[in-house]
Design a protein around this motif. Structure first.
Motif, PDB file in Angstrom:
ATOM      1  N   CYS A 114      23.320 -50.576  10.737  1.00 34.33           N
ATOM      2  CA  CYS A 114      23.328 -50.005   9.386  1.00 34.33           C
ATOM      3  C   CYS A 114      23.624 -51.112   8.385  1.00 34.33           C
ATOM      4  N   GLN A 115      23.513 -50.747   7.117  1.00 35.69           N
ATOM      5  CA  GLN A 115      23.544 -51.754   6.049  1.00 35.69           C
ATOM      6  C   GLN A 115      24.685 -51.444   5.081  1.00 35.69           C
ATOM      7  N   PHE A 116      25.754 -52.240   5.142  1.00 33.45           N
ATOM      8  CA  PHE A 116      26.916 -52.038   4.264  1.00 33.45           C
ATOM      9  C   PHE A 116      26.773 -52.894   3.011  1.00 33.45           C
ATOM     10  N   PHE A 117      25.934 -52.457   2.066  1.00 34.15           N
ATOM     11  CA  PHE A 117      25.763 -53.196   0.820  1.00 34.15           C
ATOM     12  C   PHE A 117      26.429 -52.443  -0.338  1.00 34.15           C
ATOM     13  N   SER A 118      25.941 -51.209  -0.621  1.00 33.77           N
ATOM     14  CA  SER A 118      26.370 -50.492  -1.833  1.00 33.77           C
ATOM     15  C   SER A 118      27.827 -50.066  -1.758  1.00 33.77           C
ATOM     16  N   GLU A 119      28.461 -50.098  -2.926  1.00 35.85           N
ATOM     17  CA  GLU A 119      29.854 -49.636  -3.065  1.00 35.85           C
ATOM     18  C   GLU A 119      29.901 -48.666  -4.236  1.00 35.85           C
ATOM     19  N   SER A 122      29.381 -50.759  -7.176  1.00 38.38           N
ATOM     20  CA  SER A 122      28.321 -51.777  -7.187  1.00 38.38           C
ATOM     21  C   SER A 122      27.170 -51.371  -6.275  1.00 38.38           C
ATOM     22  N   GLY A 123      26.155 -50.763  -6.928  1.00 38.13           N
ATOM     23  CA  GLY A 123      24.935 -50.389  -6.229  1.00 38.13           C
ATOM     24  C   GLY A 123      23.830 -51.282  -6.755  1.00 38.13           C
ATOM     25  N   SER A 124      23.361 -50.983  -7.976  1.00 35.08           N
ATOM     26  CA  SER A 124      22.375 -51.870  -8.618  1.00 35.08           C
ATOM     27  C   SER A 124      22.983 -53.259  -8.752  1.00 35.08           C
ATOM     28  N   ASP A 125      24.259 -53.284  -9.117  1.00 32.85           N
ATOM     29  CA  ASP A 125      24.944 -54.553  -9.305  1.00 32.85           C
ATOM     30  C   ASP A 125      25.584 -54.973  -7.981  1.00 32.85           C
ATOM     31  N   VAL A 147      29.440 -47.193   0.382  1.00 34.42           N
ATOM     32  CA  VAL A 147      28.955 -45.821   0.242  1.00 34.42           C
ATOM     33  C   VAL A 147      27.436 -45.813   0.395  1.00 34.42           C
ATOM     34  N   TRP A 148      26.855 -44.652   0.583  1.00 33.52           N
ATOM     35  CA  TRP A 148      25.404 -44.489   0.777  1.00 33.52           C
ATOM     36  C   TRP A 148      24.950 -45.088   2.106  1.00 33.52           C
ATOM     37  N   THR A 149      25.847 -45.341   3.040  1.00 31.72           N
ATOM     38  CA  THR A 149      25.436 -46.088   4.229  1.00 31.72           C
ATOM     39  C   THR A 149      24.677 -45.183   5.200  1.00 31.72           C
ATOM     40  N   THR A 150      23.343 -45.304   5.173  1.00 31.94           N
ATOM     41  CA  THR A 150      22.494 -44.501   6.047  1.00 31.94           C
ATOM     42  C   THR A 150      22.798 -44.847   7.505  1.00 31.94           C
ATOM     43  N   SER A 151      22.933 -43.793   8.321  1.00 32.88           N
ATOM     44  CA  SER A 151      23.068 -43.933   9.790  1.00 32.88           C
ATOM     45  C   SER A 151      24.347 -44.617  10.257  1.00 32.88           C
ATOM     46  N   GLN A 273       9.133 -35.973   3.126  1.00 29.77           N
ATOM     47  CA  GLN A 273       9.219 -35.137   1.912  1.00 29.77           C
ATOM     48  C   GLN A 273       9.656 -35.990   0.721  1.00 29.77           C
ATOM     49  N   ARG A 274      10.551 -36.943   0.985  1.00 25.61           N
ATOM     50  CA  ARG A 274      11.045 -37.790  -0.118  1.00 25.61           C
ATOM     51  C   ARG A 274       9.886 -38.586  -0.712  1.00 25.61           C
ATOM     52  N   ALA A 275       8.854 -38.893   0.089  1.00 25.07           N
ATOM     53  CA  ALA A 275       7.695 -39.631  -0.445  1.00 25.07           C
ATOM     54  C   ALA A 275       6.753 -38.719  -1.224  1.00 25.07           C
ATOM     55  N   GLY A 385      17.076 -50.161  -4.590  1.00 19.44           N
ATOM     56  CA  GLY A 385      16.895 -50.680  -5.962  1.00 19.44           C
ATOM     57  C   GLY A 385      16.215 -49.631  -6.811  1.00 19.44           C
ATOM     58  N   THR A 386      16.866 -49.235  -7.908  1.00 21.59           N
ATOM     59  CA  THR A 386      16.346 -48.124  -8.722  1.00 21.59           C
ATOM     60  C   THR A 386      15.086 -48.529  -9.497  1.00 21.59           C
ATOM     61  N   ASP A 387      14.429 -47.522 -10.049  1.00 22.12           N
ATOM     62  CA  ASP A 387      13.226 -47.800 -10.858  1.00 22.12           C
ATOM     63  C   ASP A 387      13.549 -48.752 -12.010  1.00 22.12           C
ATOM     64  N   GLU A 388      14.698 -48.540 -12.636  1.00 22.79           N
ATOM     65  CA  GLU A 388      15.058 -49.386 -13.785  1.00 22.79           C
ATOM     66  C   GLU A 388      15.211 -50.835 -13.345  1.00 22.79           C
ATOM     67  N   ILE A 389      15.821 -51.011 -12.167  1.00 21.91           N
ATOM     68  CA  ILE A 389      16.011 -52.382 -11.657  1.00 21.91           C
ATOM     69  C   ILE A 389      14.651 -53.004 -11.317  1.00 21.91           C
ATOM     70  N   ARG A 391      11.902 -52.313 -12.802  1.00 25.06           N
ATOM     71  CA  ARG A 391      11.259 -52.648 -14.089  1.00 25.06           C
ATOM     72  C   ARG A 391      11.837 -53.942 -14.643  1.00 25.06           C
ATOM     73  N   ASN A 392      13.165 -54.111 -14.493  1.00 28.87           N
ATOM     74  CA  ASN A 392      13.769 -55.371 -14.952  1.00 28.87           C
ATOM     75  C   ASN A 392      13.157 -56.560 -14.213  1.00 28.87           C
ATOM     76  N   ILE A 393      12.982 -56.386 -12.885  1.00 29.33           N
ATOM     77  CA  ILE A 393      12.429 -57.487 -12.079  1.00 29.33           C
ATOM     78  C   ILE A 393      10.999 -57.806 -12.552  1.00 29.33           C
TER      79      ILE A 393
HETATM   80  C1  LIG Z   1      17.914 -42.574   0.439  1.00 23.89           C
HETATM   81  C2  LIG Z   1      18.908 -43.654   0.152  1.00 23.89           C
HETATM   82  C3  LIG Z   1      19.349 -44.471   1.189  1.00 23.89           C
HETATM   83  C4  LIG Z   1      20.269 -45.486   0.933  1.00 23.89           C
HETATM   84  N1  LIG Z   1      20.722 -46.229   1.994  1.00 23.89           N
HETATM   85  C5  LIG Z   1      21.617 -47.232   1.771  1.00 23.89           C
HETATM   86  C6  LIG Z   1      22.162 -47.968   2.864  1.00 23.89           C
HETATM   87  O1  LIG Z   1      21.850 -47.721   4.028  1.00 23.89           O
HETATM   88  N2  LIG Z   1      23.043 -48.967   2.602  1.00 23.89           N
HETATM   89  C7  LIG Z   1      23.434 -49.276   1.323  1.00 23.89           C
HETATM   90  O2  LIG Z   1      24.205 -50.213   1.156  1.00 23.89           O
HETATM   91  N3  LIG Z   1      22.962 -48.558   0.260  1.00 23.89           N
HETATM   92  C8  LIG Z   1      22.074 -47.541   0.452  1.00 23.89           C
HETATM   93  N4  LIG Z   1      21.603 -46.802  -0.602  1.00 23.89           N
HETATM   94  C9  LIG Z   1      22.150 -47.064  -1.942  1.00 23.89           C
HETATM   95  C10 LIG Z   1      21.190 -47.664  -2.954  1.00 23.89           C
HETATM   96  O3  LIG Z   1      20.868 -48.991  -2.646  1.00 23.89           O
HETATM   97  C11 LIG Z   1      21.874 -47.534  -4.315  1.00 23.89           C
HETATM   98  O4  LIG Z   1      22.018 -46.154  -4.575  1.00 23.89           O
HETATM   99  C12 LIG Z   1      21.081 -48.172  -5.427  1.00 23.89           C
HETATM  100  O5  LIG Z   1      21.090 -49.572  -5.299  1.00 23.89           O
HETATM  101  C13 LIG Z   1      21.604 -47.768  -6.819  1.00 23.89           C
HETATM  102  O6  LIG Z   1      22.970 -47.986  -6.918  1.00 23.89           O
HETATM  103  P1  LIG Z   1      23.961 -46.845  -7.474  1.00 23.89           P
HETATM  104  O7  LIG Z   1      23.661 -45.587  -6.733  1.00 23.89           O
HETATM  105  O8  LIG Z   1      25.350 -47.410  -7.401  1.00 23.89           O
HETATM  106  O9  LIG Z   1      23.535 -46.622  -8.981  1.00 23.89           O
HETATM  107  P2  LIG Z   1      24.048 -47.450 -10.239  1.00 23.89           P
HETATM  108  O10 LIG Z   1      23.878 -48.902  -9.970  1.00 23.89           O
HETATM  109  O11 LIG Z   1      25.407 -46.991 -10.613  1.00 23.89           O
HETATM  110  O12 LIG Z   1      23.008 -47.023 -11.338  1.00 23.89           O
HETATM  111  C14 LIG Z   1      23.134 -45.808 -12.103  1.00 23.89           C
HETATM  112  C15 LIG Z   1      21.999 -45.759 -13.097  1.00 23.89           C
HETATM  113  O13 LIG Z   1      22.073 -46.885 -14.009  1.00 23.89           O
HETATM  114  C16 LIG Z   1      20.868 -47.623 -14.014  1.00 23.89           C
HETATM  115  N5  LIG Z   1      21.128 -49.071 -14.143  1.00 23.89           N
HETATM  116  C17 LIG Z   1      22.060 -49.793 -13.475  1.00 23.89           C
HETATM  117  N6  LIG Z   1      21.979 -51.101 -13.822  1.00 23.89           N
HETATM  118  C18 LIG Z   1      20.971 -51.214 -14.714  1.00 23.89           C
HETATM  119  C19 LIG Z   1      20.391 -52.311 -15.425  1.00 23.89           C
HETATM  120  N7  LIG Z   1      20.842 -53.555 -15.291  1.00 23.89           N
HETATM  121  N8  LIG Z   1      19.352 -52.047 -16.270  1.00 23.89           N
HETATM  122  C20 LIG Z   1      18.876 -50.768 -16.436  1.00 23.89           C
HETATM  123  N9  LIG Z   1      19.400 -49.692 -15.784  1.00 23.89           N
HETATM  124  C21 LIG Z   1      20.415 -49.908 -14.924  1.00 23.89           C
HETATM  125  C22 LIG Z   1      20.237 -47.336 -12.651  1.00 23.89           C
HETATM  126  O14 LIG Z   1      18.839 -47.531 -12.677  1.00 23.89           O
HETATM  127  C23 LIG Z   1      20.616 -45.868 -12.427  1.00 23.89           C
HETATM  128  O15 LIG Z   1      19.711 -45.014 -13.081  1.00 23.89           O
HETATM  129  C24 LIG Z   1      20.724 -45.739  -0.386  1.00 23.89           C
HETATM  130  C25 LIG Z   1      20.298 -44.899  -1.430  1.00 23.89           C
HETATM  131  C26 LIG Z   1      19.419 -43.850  -1.158  1.00 23.89           C
HETATM  132  C27 LIG Z   1      18.999 -42.966  -2.282  1.00 23.89           C
END
Ligand SMILES: Cc1cc2nc3c(=O)[nH]c(=O)nc-3n(C[C@H](O)[C@H](O)[C@H](O)COP(=O)(O)OP(=O)(O)OC[C@H]3O[C@@H](n4cnc5c(N)ncnc54)[C@H](O)[C@@H]3O)c2cc1C
Length: 418
Positions: A114-119, A122-125, A147-151, A273-275, A385-389, A391-393
């Motif tokens: 599994c992948q321990f990245f998001s907290e 700090s998800g996007s960041d 958090v969000w750690t799949t599997s 379904q998510r796709a 990585g969210t849609d907004e991120i 778009r930034n890239i």
């Molecule tokens: C199905 C699924 C599986 C996942 N599996 C894993 C996993 O196995 N391991 C793991 O580590 N993570 C996992 N994740 C987590 C995922 O990588 C994070 O949810 C994602 O990176 C976004 O982080 P966040 O949820 O903290 O949102 P945030 O970073 O808090 O963002 C909240 C909102 O703010 C916006 N935002 C943030 N920064 C910017 C910016 N600079 N410019 C514009 N808008 C911005 C975002 O787009 C979003 O709309 C999973 C997520 C999902 C949905």
């Protein structure tokens, strides 16, 4: 990787693997015995380097190997979940000892990852991670939360990004580790999603131990290593699905593979379904009579045109990557396009199904699949990585627009967080 001039011809590969399969393939072997043979012969991941269970083959020869395995109905290597991201990361940054310890067991399916990245903060960041690792004797001691750690609930190992230097700028104080998930001090707690599944977990580390030799890459160079993992993750998030295997095959090996898949794929059951299930759109249009509605027909046509062009763009990106060419802008567009298609599908499915799209259970449209689409597609716009991120890239790296202003320079310790 071998250069094309060193590679054997397609005919040579076909003849070699056919001969090998004739001697080795046996559906009554155990899954582990078979995959061990496959890995040791270099057929499980022929694109990997020769010294690490591969043959250094270019893409066209990998396809030949896959075709020959499929022709006799042979089972391939384990490939579900995060294991292939782990393999790609270790192949690029791991020590020889790490490659020896983990790569073969990845292919045989003995270990899951599994992948321990998001907290929580700090998800996007991702570079803002605050889970910390401190070296004490021969071990790194890990404290913090992911958090969000799949599997994580059935993983053996995790890819961990943790802070090892609080005085360096934020990207320069992170390190990358392999952590044993099944140890005291790692508390995995499943989280339930709005679609009813529980694929993610929150994970608490309290004085969890990581042996010194589990540092991947150099100390405080974890950002670079994490980027390799993410690059491979985003490449796989372009909406191109692997072909579905059809038919129920007999033999011990197939029964064991089915059992393994049922367990490993459980957290991913809702991923089709998510796709958005673009594959169901035309069928549903006929089934519901929406194909006779002039407004919905236009919406279907818009969606299908976008979906087809996104698929072709993704195929171009894959082809470039497989031929060793640098990815063009299409690589960055793939993930964003996949999330646009998913949301478009949810909209069109709802238009076609009406309020019944909210029903679940056996009697509901497609036994609940339509409702599951509606509550699952938001995940595509977030995961990896969210849609907004994205778009930034695209704005900064493809269109060369000015970068976002930054307020997070200087020692990480002094940066305002949350
Ligand atoms: C199905 C699924 C599986 C996942 N599996 C894993 C996993 O196995 N391991 C793991 O580590 N993570 C996992 N994740 C987590 C995922 O990588 C994070 O949810 C994602 O990176 C976004 O982080 P966040 O949820 O903290 O949102 P945030 O970073 O808090 O963002 C909240 C909102 O703010 C916006 N935002 C943030 N920064 C910017 C910016 N600079 N410019 C514009 N808008 C911005 C975002 O787009 C979003 O709309 C999973 C997520 C999902 C949905």
């Amino acid at each position: 990787m071998s250069t094309p001039t060193e590679a054997p011809t397609e005919a040579q590969v076909r003849s070699e693997i056919r001969e090998w399969l004739a001697k080795n393939w046996d559906p009554d072997l155990s899954l582990l015995d078979w995959r061990t043979r496959l890995a040791d012969a270099g057929w499980a991941a022929p694109q990997w380097p020769k010294e690490w269970y591969g043959r250094g083959y270019p893409h066209n020869l990998v396809r030949v190997v896959q075709e020959e395995l499929a022709a006799v109905g042979a089972v391939g290597p384990a490939s579900s979940g995060v294991r292939m991201l782990a393999a790609a990361t270790l192949l690029e940054h791991g020590s020889d000892a790490q490659k020896k310890k983990y790569l073969r067991r990845i292919l045989t399916g003995e270990d899951t990852w599994c992948q321990f990245f998001s907290e929580p903060g700090s998800g996007s960041d991702l570079a803002g991670a605050t889970t910390k690792a401190e070296l004490k004797g021969d071990f790194w001691i890990v404290n913090g939360q992911k958090v969000w750690t799949t599997s994580a609930h059935h993983a053996d190992h995790g890819l961990l990004v943790a802070r090892t230097d609080w005085d360096a700028p934020k990207h320069d104080g992170l390190s990358f580790f392999v952590i044993d998930v099944r140890q005291p001090g790692v508390d995995v707690q499943p989280l339930r999603q709005m679609n009813g599944h529980a694929s993610f977990n929150q994970v608490f580390f309290t004085d969890a131990k990581v042996p010194k030799e589990n540092l991947v890459g150099k100390l405080n160079d974890g950002w670079k290593v994490a980027m390799t993992t993410l690059m491979h993750e985003r490449r796989g998030a372009d909406g191109l699905m692997p072909p579905v295997k059809k038919g129920r095959k007999e033999g011990r090996i197939h029964a064991e593979e089915r059992a393994e898949n049922d367990k490993a794929n459980e957290p991913y059951r809702w991923y089709p379904q998510r796709a958005g299930r673009v594959d169901l759109i035309i069928e549903r249009a006929k089934e519901t009579g929406a194909n006779k509605d002039p407004y919905i027909r236009q919406e279907i046509a818009k969606l299908m045109i976008f979906a087809k062009s996104a698929e072709w763009t993704a195929r171009r990106a894959r082809a470039a990557q497989q031929q060793g060419r640098p990815q063009g802008p299409e690589g960055s567009l793939g993930k964003l396009a996949a999330s646009h298609v998913a949301r478009g599908c949810a909209r069109v499915h709802t238009l076609m199904t009406g309020t019944d799209a909210m029903l679940t259970g056996k009697e509901s449209p497609r036994e609940g699949v339509i409702a599951e689409i509606l509550v699952s597609v938001p995940a595509v716009s977030i995961a990896g990585g969210t849609d907004e991120i994205q778009r930034n890239i695209i704005a900064e790296r493809v269109l060369q627009l000015p970068k976002e202003p930054r307020f997070d320079t200087g020692p990480f310790r002094n940066i305002r967080r949350n």
